[in-house]
Write a protein that holds these residues in place. Structure first.
Motif, PDB file in Angstrom:
ATOM      1  N   LYS B  26       0.862  -1.183   0.000  1.00 42.58           N
ATOM      2  CA  LYS B  26       0.000   0.000   0.000  1.00 42.58           C
ATOM      3  C   LYS B  26       0.893   1.226   0.000  1.00 42.58           C
ATOM      4  O   LYS B  26       1.732   1.402   0.883  1.00 42.58           O
ATOM      5  CB  LYS B  26      -0.900   0.009   1.239  1.00 42.58           C
ATOM      6  N   TYR B  28       0.569   5.269  -0.112  1.00 40.53           N
ATOM      7  CA  TYR B  28      -0.300   6.456  -0.100  1.00 40.53           C
ATOM      8  C   TYR B  28       0.341   7.499  -0.982  1.00 40.53           C
ATOM      9  O   TYR B  28       1.411   7.997  -0.672  1.00 40.53           O
ATOM     10  CB  TYR B  28      -0.446   7.033   1.303  1.00 40.53           C
ATOM     11  N   HIS B  30      -0.066  11.142  -2.095  1.00 39.30           N
ATOM     12  CA  HIS B  30      -0.839  12.299  -1.671  1.00 39.30           C
ATOM     13  C   HIS B  30      -1.217  13.131  -2.872  1.00 39.30           C
ATOM     14  O   HIS B  30      -0.416  13.299  -3.790  1.00 39.30           O
ATOM     15  CB  HIS B  30      -0.032  13.136  -0.691  1.00 39.30           C
ATOM     16  N   ASP B  34      -4.514  18.161  -0.807  1.00 39.13           N
ATOM     17  CA  ASP B  34      -5.191  17.094  -0.109  1.00 39.13           C
ATOM     18  C   ASP B  34      -5.978  17.694   1.035  1.00 39.13           C
ATOM     19  O   ASP B  34      -5.463  18.530   1.778  1.00 39.13           O
ATOM     20  CB  ASP B  34      -4.130  16.114   0.426  1.00 39.13           C
ATOM     21  N   LEU B  85      -9.616   0.132   2.717  1.00 39.01           N
ATOM     22  CA  LEU B  85      -8.609   0.694   1.828  1.00 39.01           C
ATOM     23  C   LEU B  85      -8.442  -0.270   0.656  1.00 39.01           C
ATOM     24  O   LEU B  85      -8.788  -1.448   0.749  1.00 39.01           O
ATOM     25  CB  LEU B  85      -7.266   0.826   2.548  1.00 39.01           C
ATOM     26  N   PHE B  86      -7.887   0.247  -0.427  1.00 34.28           N
ATOM     27  CA  PHE B  86      -7.584  -0.618  -1.553  1.00 34.28           C
ATOM     28  C   PHE B  86      -6.073  -0.747  -1.665  1.00 34.28           C
ATOM     29  O   PHE B  86      -5.353   0.238  -1.525  1.00 34.28           O
ATOM     30  CB  PHE B  86      -8.161  -0.048  -2.838  1.00 34.28           C
TER      31      PHE B  86
END
Lengths: 431, 347, 323
Positions: B26, B28, B30, B34, B85-86
Motif C-alpha cells: 500500500k 499512499y 498524496h 489534499d 482501503l484498496f
C-alpha cells in the motif's frame, strides 16, 4: 480575596463607565435621527437585473418586502419632503421582480402621478403593467392610464387610447365603455375621477388605513365638487344668455335645462352605502375621523335597499356596485359634498375671473372664506392709509380712490364707519 | 451457522488457510492538494509506503496476532482486508475468494481500532442495526441480541442504555458483540485492547479465547505483546511495512533459559558481596536481596549458600526470552536482515 | 433494499439529533407566522404576501436543512470511523450512499411536511379570523344594526386555530379550499427540486469536507437558480458579436463556460411554481383559483437528474480509501 474584590469592582466600574458612555452617545445620535426633518430612507438599490439575480428564485418574496418598504416610504415622504422620485425607482424594481403584481402598477401610479405630480412616470408604470399582462385581463391598469391622461394631463386623445384598451379587456365591467364614451364630453372626466378615487378609498377601507382613507375621500369630494360646479356654471351661462340678466339667488338656476334630469355622484350616498355594506359584511364601520366636514347621509339614504354581497368579502369587490349606486339622476341644485350648500358669490357675479380659484358658484363655507379674505385685505389697506393720512379716512373712496366693491359676496354692501375706521360686513357682521 | 465453503477450495485436505495475502503493498500517494480532516495540505509528489510486499497466511481455527510498533502497517493490512482501503499492488484472498466478495463478508466480523459507534443508539438498537446490515431476519436478531449481551458480559442495563453512556470497556465489548452478531467464521479485531485497563484487557483476552473455543478464527493486531504472547497460536511481526517474522510462538522465541532471578533474605555480608560481583542486576533492601544471575551454575552456587547460611529463599525464577525482548531485538535490526527463516519454516 | 432502508432509518435517527435542524425549522415557522403580521402592513393583496413568504420559506429552509444536515452525514461516518464497521459488513458501498441519501431525504421531507402543515394552518387561521368572519361567528344579527352576542371572542380563536390545524394536516393529503387551492402542488415541485439539491449535497460530501461541500452545494443552488439568466447572458454575448462563430478571446471562453455550466447544473427554475400560485392562469374548472399544472416531463427530469447525480456519487465513493 481582597484583591479579587477590588478587581471585580474596578471591572464593574469600567463596564458601567464605558458601556454607559457608549449608550449615551447612541442616545444622542438617535435623537438626531428623530429630529431629522426630511424623510431620509435608504433606497439606493442596485439595478433590477442585479436584484433579480441576488434574489435567486425568491424574487416574489423580495418584491413583497420592497412593496411594504415602498408603502412606508410613501407615508414617510408624504409627511416630510414629498420627494417621490426614489419611490418611483422602488416601484419600477418591484414590478421588475414580480411582473404580476398588479396592485403595484396602480398604486404606484397613484403615488407618483396623483400625489407626486409626475404623470409621465406614472404613465410609464401603467404602460409597463399594461404590456405585462395579457391583453385579456386587468382592465384596471389601462383604465388608470385613461384617468391620468384625461383628468390630470388633459390629453383627451391619449385618454381615449387608454380607454379603448381598457374596454377590450375581458374583465372590464359594463360601465367602462360608457365612461369611455363620456370622454367626448367634458363631464366624462368626473365619472372617471369618481370611480378612480372610489377604488383608492375602498382599498384603504379594506386595509383599515385611516390616512389613505381620508386622502381618497378628500379626492372624492373634490371630484364631486368639480362635477357639481361644472353643471352649475353651465346653468349660470344658460340663465344669463336666456334672461339677459344675472341671477340673484342660486335657486334661480334650478329651472335651467342644465340642471334638469342630470346624473351626478353624491358623497352622502357613498357614505350611506359604505356603512350599509360594511355592516352587511360584518366589518367595523367607517372611522369618525374621516367623517368630519362631509355631507352625512339622510335617514332615507341609510334605509335604501342594497344589493346582495355573497360574491365578495372585501369592499373592493363591491366597487362596481357602489359606483353604480352612488350615481343618481336628479334635478335642481346638486348636493354640496363638504356638508355645506352652494351659493352665488355676489362679488364675482358678472365678472369673468381669469383665476380658476375665484369661483362664482361656491359652497357657503367657501364664500364665507372668500369674504373673510376680502375683509382682511380691505382692513389692512385701511390701516395703511390711516398711517399715511395720520387720521381715519373719511370714506372708502378716500382709501381706494374709487368705489372698490359694490356688492358683498352674500349680497348687500360693506359698511364703513368714518369715525372709528371700522369696516363691517352686513351679511356676516361677526367677521 | 455452518461454514459454507465458497467455491472450490484448494487445500481441503490439509489445514485450511482462511486469510492469505501475496505481496500486498500500500502506497499512499498524496494529492497535490489534499484535504485531510478539514485541513488543506499541499504536497509535491509525496508518497508514503505503508505496506510493502506483505505475505501472510492465517489458518483456520487459530488465534493469529499481527504485531508491530505503531505505524508499522498493522492497521493498514487489516483495513485492506476489510475493504476500507484498496491495495496498491499485490492480492489477498479470504476463504479463497478475492476481497470485497459479499458472501465472504457475511462470514467476517470486524472490530476497528478505537471504535466510535452511533452514540445516540441504545445498545439493543445498535446491534439490531448491524444485524440488519448482515441481512439477518428479524426473528434471528430478536433471539441473538440478548445472547450476545450475555456472551460479551455486558451488564443488565446495557441494552436500554444509549451508547453515549457506555464506558470504554463496555464500548469495546459491544464492539465485539457487533463483530460476532452474524456468527462469523473469522473475527478480525484491530487493537482490541488499546486504551483498556488491565482488567479490561484480561476480559478481552478471555473473550478471544472463548471465540477460539467456539471454532472461530481470530485475527487481531496488537502492540501489547504480553497479552499476545498469552493467547496467540501464531504471530506475525511487521515493522515499517514489512514482514519481519511469522510463525508459532515456540519457534520464534529461543527455548533456553536466559537468566535466573533469585530473591533471598538473611544472607551474610560476605556472600552478598560475592554475589554482587557476578550479578547482572543487584538490589539490596534491608535484609532482602534481589539478584539476577546469567548462568545456571551461579544460581546453583547461590542456592547452596542460602542452604548453608540458613537464610530464606523467597523466590527463584528462571526467565526465558519474552516476546517483548524478541520483538525489540527484531525491530531494532536493520531492515535487510529480518528473520525470514520463520516464514519459510512454516511453509 | 432492506439494508438501504436500515441505513436510511439510522441516518434519519442521526439527523433528527442535529440541533441545526431545529433552529432552521423554528426559524422557518417564525417567518411563516410573521408573514401574517407583515401582510397587515401592506395595503393590497395581503394573501399574496403570506403565500409568497410561506412558499419561499418552505423551499429555502428545506434547502438549508438539506445542506447543513447533509454535509455532515457522510463526513461524520468517516471522521468517527463508523464507516469502518459499515464497509466491512456485507453491503455494497452504493447501498450505503443510497441509504444515506434516502435518510437525508426523509429528514428533509418530514421537515417540509411540518412547515407545509404550519403554512396551511396560518392561511386557514388567517381566513377564519378575518374581522367579518369573526363578527359573523360570534354575533347574531337580529335586525339592521342590532346584534346579539352568541360566542366568546377568545374561545372562537382557540377553536379556529385547532380547526385550521386540522385542515392544514388534511391539506397535505389533498383537501383544499380556495385559499390553499393548488399550493400542495407548488410544495411538491419544491420537494422535487430539493431532492436534486440533496443528491448534490451527498455527492459533494463523498469527496470533500463539510465546509467545502456546503460551499459547493450553495454554488450549485445559485447556478441552478440562475440557469436561465446565465443562458440569456451567453446568448446576449453571442448576439453582440454577431453569432457564436464570431466570438473571440475571453468572450468565447465565457460563452462556452456559460453553456457548459447551464447544461450540467440543474435548472431549478423549471421546478419553481411560486409565481403560478399567485399569478397563474385561472383554473378551468374553478375559475376563482389559480391553476398550477404539474409538468410531468419536469418530474421525470428531476428523477433522472437525481439518479444521475447519485450514480456519480457511488462511482466516487466506490473508489474511495478511508484513512
Amino acid at each position: 480575596m481582597r484583591g479579587s474584590i477590588i478587581r471585580t469592582l474596578i471591572l464593574w466600574i469600567f463596564f458601567l463607565g464605558f458601556f454607559g458612555y457608549a449608550v449615551s452617545i447612541q442616545h444622542e445620535e438617535l435623537k438626531k435621527v428623530r429630529s431629522n426633518q426630511p424623510f431620509e430612507d435608504n433606497l439606493r438599490l442596485p439595478s433590477s437585473e442585479v436584484l433579480k439575480l441576488t434574489a435567486l428564485r425568491y424574487d416574489m418574496v423580495a418584491a413583497d418586502l420592497l412593496w411594504i418598504r415602498s408603502i412606508q416610504s410613501f407615508g414617510g415622504r408624504g409627511m416630510t419632503n414629498r420627494d417621490w422620485r426614489p419611490v418611483y425607482d422602488l416601484f419600477d424594481k418591484i414590478t421588475d421582480l414580480d411582473p404580476g403584481f398588479e396592485q403595484c402598477y396602480t398604486f404606484g401610479n397613484m403615488v407618483i402621478g396623483d400625489e407626486g405630480g409626475r404623470q409621465k412616470e406614472g404613465l410609464g408604470l401603467i404602460n409597463k403593467g399594461m404590456f405585462q399582462f395579457s391583453l385579456l385581463r386587468q382592465y384596471r391598469i389601462p383604465f388608470e392610464g385613461m384617468y391620468v391622461a384625461n383628468w390630470q394631463m388633459k390629453d383627451v386623445d391619449k385618454a381615449r387610447w387608454y380607454g379603448r384598451i381598457a374596454r377590450k379587456r375581458a374583465d372590464s365591467p359594463d360601465w367602462v365603455p360608457r365612461i369611455v364614451a363620456y370622454l367626448e364630453v367634458q363631464s366624462g372626466a368626473y365619472y372617471i375621477g369618481f370611480d378612480r378615487f372610489l377604488n383608492n378609498f375602498l382599498l384603504a377601507v379594506d386595509a383599515n388605513d385611516i390616512g389613505l382613507q381620508s386622502i381618497a375621500l378628500n379626492k372624492l369630494k373634490e371630484s364631486v365638487d368639480k362635477w357639481n360646479k361644472s353643471l352649475l356654471n353651465k346653468a349660470l351661462d344658460e340663465y344669463t344668455s336666456s334672461t339677459g340678466r344675472l341671477p340673484s339667488r342660486i335657486e334661480d338656476l334650478a329651472t335651467m335645462p342644465a340642471l334638469k334630469n342630470y346624473e351626478v355622484a353624491e358623497i352622502s350616498r357613498l357614505v350611506a352605502l359604505c356603512e350599509r355594506y360594511l355592516q352587511k359584511l360584518s366589518r367595523p364601520e367607517l372611522s369618525d375621523d374621516i367623517l368630519t366636514s362631509i355631507t352625512l347621509p339622510t335617514q332615507a339614504q341609510m334605509n335604501a335597499p342594497i344589493e346582495d354581497t355573497t360574491n365578495t368579502r372585501n369592499m373592493l369587490g363591491l366597487q362596481n356596485l357602489i359606483f353604480r349606486q352612488c350615481l343618481v339622476k336628479r334635478s335642481g341644485i346638486p348636493e354640496e359634498p363638504n356638508g355645506s350648500h352652494y351659493v352665488l358669490n355676489g362679488t364675482l357675479l358678472g365678472t369673468k375671473p381669469t383665476d380658476e380659484r375665484l369661483e362664482v358658484i361656491a359652497s357657503e363655507n367657501g364664500v364665507r372664506e372668500y369674504l373673510q379674505n376680502l375683509l382682511y385685505a380691505f382692513r389692512a389697506t385701511i390701516d395703511k392709509r390711516k398711517k399715511e393720512l395720520g387720521r381715519t379716512p373719511e370714506s372708502l373712496r378716500e382709501v381706494f380712490y374709487c368705489d372698490p366693491v359694490t356688492t358683498e359676496p352674500f349680497g348687500g354692501k360693506f359698511q364703513y364707519d368714518p369715525k372709528t375706521g371700522n369696516l363691517r360686513s352686513t351679511s356676516a357682521p361677526d367677521l | 451457522m455452518a461454514f459454507r465453503a465458497p467455491g472450490p477450495c484448494p487445500q481441503k485436505t490439509t489445514i485450511m488457510i482462511v486469510i492469505q495475502t501475496e505481496k500486498l503493498s500500500k502506497i499512499y500517494s498524496h494529492d497535490f492538494i489534499d484535504v485531510e480532516y478539514g485541513r488543506i495540505k499541499f504536497n509535491w509528489f509525496r508518497r508514503t509506503v505503508a505496506l510493502e510486499n506483505l505475505d501472510l497466511e492465517v489458518k483456520e481455527g487459530e488465534i493469529f496476532g499481527l504485531l508491530g510498533p505503531n505505524g508499522a502497517g498493522k492497521s493498514t493490512t487489516i483495513k485492506i482486508l476489510m475493504g476500507i482501503l484498496f491495495a496498491s499492488s499485490g492480492s489477498a484472498k479470504i476463504m479463497g475468494r478475492p476481497l470485497g466478495d459479499k458472501s465472504v463478508k457475511q462470514q467476517i466480523g470486524f472490530l476497528p481500532e478505537n471504535p466510535f459507534f452511533y452514540d445516540y443508539l441504545k445498545g439493543e438498537e445498535f446491534l439490531d442495526y448491524y444485524g440488519q446490515l448482515y441481512g439477518l431476519p428479524k426473528s434471528v436478531r430478536r433471539k441473538r441480541i440478548p445472547e450476545l449481551f450475555e456472551t460479551v458480559g455486558l451488564p443488565a442495563h446495557a441494552p436500554n442504555l444509549p451508547l453515549k453512556g457506555y464506558s470504554k470497556g463496555m464500548l469495546q465489548r459491544i464492539g465485539v458483540a457487533q463483530a460476532i452478531i452474524s456468527d462469523p467464521k473469522i473475527v478480525v479485531l484491530d487493537e482490541p485492547q488499546s486504551g483498556l485497563d488491565p482488567l479490561g484487557r484480561k476480559e478481552i483476552r478471555d473473550i478471544i479465547l472463548s471465540l477460539k473455543e467456539s471454532g472461530k478464527t481470530v485475527f487481531f493486531s496488537s502492540h501489547i505483546l504480553s497479552d499476545a504472547e498469552l493467547i496467540c497460536d501464531r504471530v506475525a511481526i511487521v515493522n515499517r511495512g514489512r514482514l519481519t517474522a511469522m510463525g508459532e510462538l515456540g519457534h520464534l522465541l529461543s527455548p533456553k533459559v536466559k537468566e535466573y532471578e533469585v530473591i533471598a533474605s538473611g544472607l551474610s555480608k560476605e556472600t552478598v558481596e560475592n554475589v554482587r560481583r557476578n550479578a547482572v542486576k543487584f538490589i539490596e533492601r534491608e535484609n532482602d536481596v534481589l539478584v539476577i544471575l546469567p548462568e545456571e551454575s551461579q544460581a546453583r552456587e547461590l542456592l547452596a549458600k542460602i542452604v548453608q547460611e540458613k537464610a530464606t529463599l523467597v523466590s527463584l525464577t528462571p526467565r526465558k526470552e519474552t516476546l517483548e525482548e524478541y520483538f525489540i531485538r527484531e525491530v531494532s535490526k536493520a531492515p535487510g536482515e529480518s528473520k525470514t527463516a520463520g516464514v519459510a519454516g512454516v511453509r | 433494499m432492506g439494508k438501504i432502508l436500515a441505513i436510511a432509518l439510522n441516518t434519519f435517527k442521526e439527523a433528527v439529533r442535529n440541533k441545526v435542524l431545529y433552529f432552521l425549522l423554528i426559524f422557518a415557522l417564525l417567518i411563516m407566522g410573521f408573514s401574517s403580521v407583515i401582510s397587515d402592513l401592506s395595503i393590497a393583496a395581503p394573501e399574496k404576501m403570506v403565500i409568497d413568504l410561506g412558499l419561499g420559506a418552505i423551499d429555502f429552509f428545506g434547502f438549508l436543512i438539506s445542506v447543513f444536515v447533509g454535509i455532515y452525514l457522510i463526513y461524520n461516518e468517516m471522521e468517527r470511523k463508523t464507516i469502518y464497521t459499515i464497509v466491512s459488513k456485507p453491503i455494497d458501498r452504493q447501498q450505503f450512499i443510497l441509504g444515506k441519501y434516502f435518510g437525508l431525504l426523509i429528514t428533509v421531507y418530514v421537515n417540509i411536511a411540518i412547515m407545509s402543515i404550519f403554512f396551511f394552518t396560518v392561511l386557514y387561521f388567517r381566513e377564519a379570523t378575518q374581522p367579518d368572519v369573526v363578527t359573523k361567528a360570534i354575533f347574531k344579527e337580529l335586525g339592521p344594526g342590532k346584534f346579539e352576542s352568541v360566542g366568546n371572542y377568545y374561545v372562537y380563536h382557540v377553536q379556529a386555530f385547532f380547526i385550521a390545524a386540522g385542515k392544514g394536516i388534511a391539506t397535505l393529503f389533498g383537501y383544499w379550499e380556495p385559499i390553499t387551492h393548488h399550493l400542495l402542488r407548488v410544495v411538491f415541485m419544491s420537494a422535487m427540486s430539493l431532492a436534486i439539491i440533496t443528491a448534490f449535497a451527498i455527492l459533494y460530501s463523498t469527496f470533500s469536507t463539510p465546509t467545502l461541500s456546503a460551499v459547493f452545494t450553495f454554488l450549485t443552488f445559485i447556478i441552478g437558480n440562475l440557469c436561465e439568466d446565465i443562458l440569456r447572458y451567453a446568448d446576449k454575448l453571442a448576439q453582440k458579436a454577431g453569432g457564436v462563430a464570431q466570438l473571440v478571446g475571453p468572450d468565447k471562453m465565457k460563452y462556452w463556460f456559460a453553456m457548459v455550466a447551464t447544461h450540467i447544473t440543474p435548472n431549478l427554475a423549471l421546478l419553481d411554481k411560486f409565481s403560478d400560485a399567485v399569478h397563474g392562469p385561472w383554473d378551468a374548472k374553478t375559475p376563482t383559483i389559480h391553476s398550477v399544472p404539474i409538468d410531468w416531463v419536469v418530474v421525470v427530469y428531476g428523477i433522472t437528474y437525481v439518479a444521475g447525480v447519485l450514480s456519480l456519487a457511488c462511482l466516487i465513493f466506490n473508489r474511495r480509501n478511508f484513512k
